[in-house]
Design a protein around this motif. Sequence first.
Motif, short mmCIF file in Angstrom:
data_model
loop_
_atom_site.label_atom_id
_atom_site.label_comp_id
_atom_site.label_asym_id
_atom_site.label_seq_id
_atom_site.Cartn_x
_atom_site.Cartn_y
_atom_site.Cartn_z
N TYR A 188 41.35 38.27 31.41
CA TYR A 188 42.58 38.17 32.28
C TYR A 188 42.07 37.64 33.74
N SER A 189 41.12 38.04 34.10
CA SER A 189 40.48 37.70 35.84
C SER A 189 40.35 36.31 35.69
N GLY A 190 39.99 35.63 34.60
CA GLY A 190 39.64 34.27 34.58
C GLY A 190 40.90 33.37 34.64
N THR A 191 42.09 33.75 34.47
CA THR A 191 43.36 33.21 34.43
C THR A 191 43.84 33.05 35.86
N SER A 192 44.96 32.22 35.70
CA SER A 192 45.48 31.92 37.10
C SER A 192 46.35 33.34 37.20
N ILE A 193 46.50 33.79 38.30
CA ILE A 193 47.28 35.12 38.80
C ILE A 193 48.38 34.68 39.70
N THR A 194 49.51 34.45 39.26
CA THR A 194 50.44 34.01 40.03
C THR A 194 51.75 35.08 40.57
N ASN A 195 51.68 36.34 40.11
CA ASN A 195 52.72 37.11 40.60
C ASN A 195 52.33 38.72 40.56
N GLU A 196 53.29 39.35 41.14
CA GLU A 196 52.89 40.68 41.38
C GLU A 196 52.48 41.55 40.15
N LEU A 197 53.04 41.39 38.97
CA LEU A 197 52.98 41.76 37.82
C LEU A 197 51.55 41.71 37.11
N GLU A 198 51.10 40.27 37.28
CA GLU A 198 49.66 39.90 36.96
C GLU A 198 48.75 40.45 37.76
N ARG A 199 48.84 40.69 39.05
CA ARG A 199 48.02 41.25 39.86
C ARG A 199 47.89 42.81 39.71
N ALA A 200 48.99 43.36 39.32
CA ALA A 200 49.08 44.93 39.16
C ALA A 200 48.35 44.88 37.71
N GLY A 201 48.24 44.14 36.89
CA GLY A 201 47.77 44.12 35.65
C GLY A 201 46.15 43.99 35.75
N ILE A 202 45.70 43.18 36.47
CA ILE A 202 44.25 42.97 36.66
C ILE A 202 43.68 44.41 37.55
N ILE A 203 44.47 44.76 38.44
CA ILE A 203 43.92 46.00 39.29
C ILE A 203 44.00 47.14 38.05
N GLN A 204 44.82 47.24 37.11
CA GLN A 204 44.68 48.59 36.43
C GLN A 204 43.66 48.26 35.55
N LEU B 294 40.95 39.22 44.31
CA LEU B 294 39.68 38.40 44.74
C LEU B 294 38.50 39.08 44.60
N GLU B 295 38.54 40.22 45.22
CA GLU B 295 37.23 41.22 45.19
C GLU B 295 36.67 41.30 43.69
N ILE B 296 37.62 41.51 43.00
CA ILE B 296 37.63 42.13 41.58
C ILE B 296 36.77 40.80 41.00
N GLN B 297 37.35 39.72 40.79
CA GLN B 297 36.96 38.47 40.39
C GLN B 297 35.68 37.90 41.06
N GLN B 298 35.34 37.98 42.40
CA GLN B 298 34.22 37.61 43.01
C GLN B 298 32.93 38.59 43.02
N HIS B 299 33.19 39.82 43.16
CA HIS B 299 32.23 40.68 43.34
C HIS B 299 32.33 41.77 42.33
N PHE B 300 32.89 42.32 42.00
CA PHE B 300 33.09 43.38 40.88
C PHE B 300 32.91 43.11 39.53
N LEU B 301 33.55 42.05 38.96
CA LEU B 301 33.48 41.66 37.86
C LEU B 301 32.05 41.20 37.43
N PRO B 302 31.11 40.40 38.46
CA PRO B 302 29.72 40.14 38.03
C PRO B 302 28.75 41.51 37.96
N ILE B 303 29.15 42.57 38.70
CA ILE B 303 28.27 43.92 38.52
C ILE B 303 28.76 44.32 37.32
N LEU B 304 30.03 44.58 36.92
CA LEU B 304 30.23 45.15 35.79
C LEU B 304 29.62 44.24 34.25
N ARG B 305 29.49 43.06 34.79
CA ARG B 305 29.04 42.05 33.82
C ARG B 305 27.69 42.56 33.36
N HIS B 306 26.87 42.64 34.57
CA HIS B 306 25.40 42.81 34.53
C HIS B 306 25.14 44.02 33.88
#
Length: 133
Positions: A26-42, A112-124
């Motif tokens: 879901y981080s790889g999809t377009s996030i366009t609203n508050e509900l989607e942001r809240a879902g990614i954060i959760q 943005l931080e999740i997508q750009q910084h945190f997801l890569p360390i979790l992937r590693h």
Amino acid sequence: MDELKDIRWKQRFENFEKSFHLLEKYSGTSITNELERAGIIQFYETTFELAWKVLKDYLEVEGYVVKSPRETIKQAFQAEIIEDGHIWMDALSKRNLTVHTYDQELAEKLVLEIQQHFLPILRHLYDKLLKER
């Protein structure tokens, strides 16, 4: 006893794996609203929580004793299980912040931080522990 610890980290890894894949998907999809942001954060909060706990369990199998997320991250970095210890500490700090606060501007920056910084360390971490399983 060591066999039980070995089983525990592998079981925890399975939960981490499921959560990580959802976050990644879901981080790889377009996030366009508050509900989607809240879902990614959760998804991030859950995945990060499982990540530090699987690290803790893995470290215990290796003979280390750690109790807190901060201790776990420091020891995992010293044991060269994870890289980018400062990003892990930032990820922990942001996870703690999201649990206690909600602000739309903060949420947008965090996604943005999740997508750009945190997801890569979790992937590693995922890739490294997948080989160990």
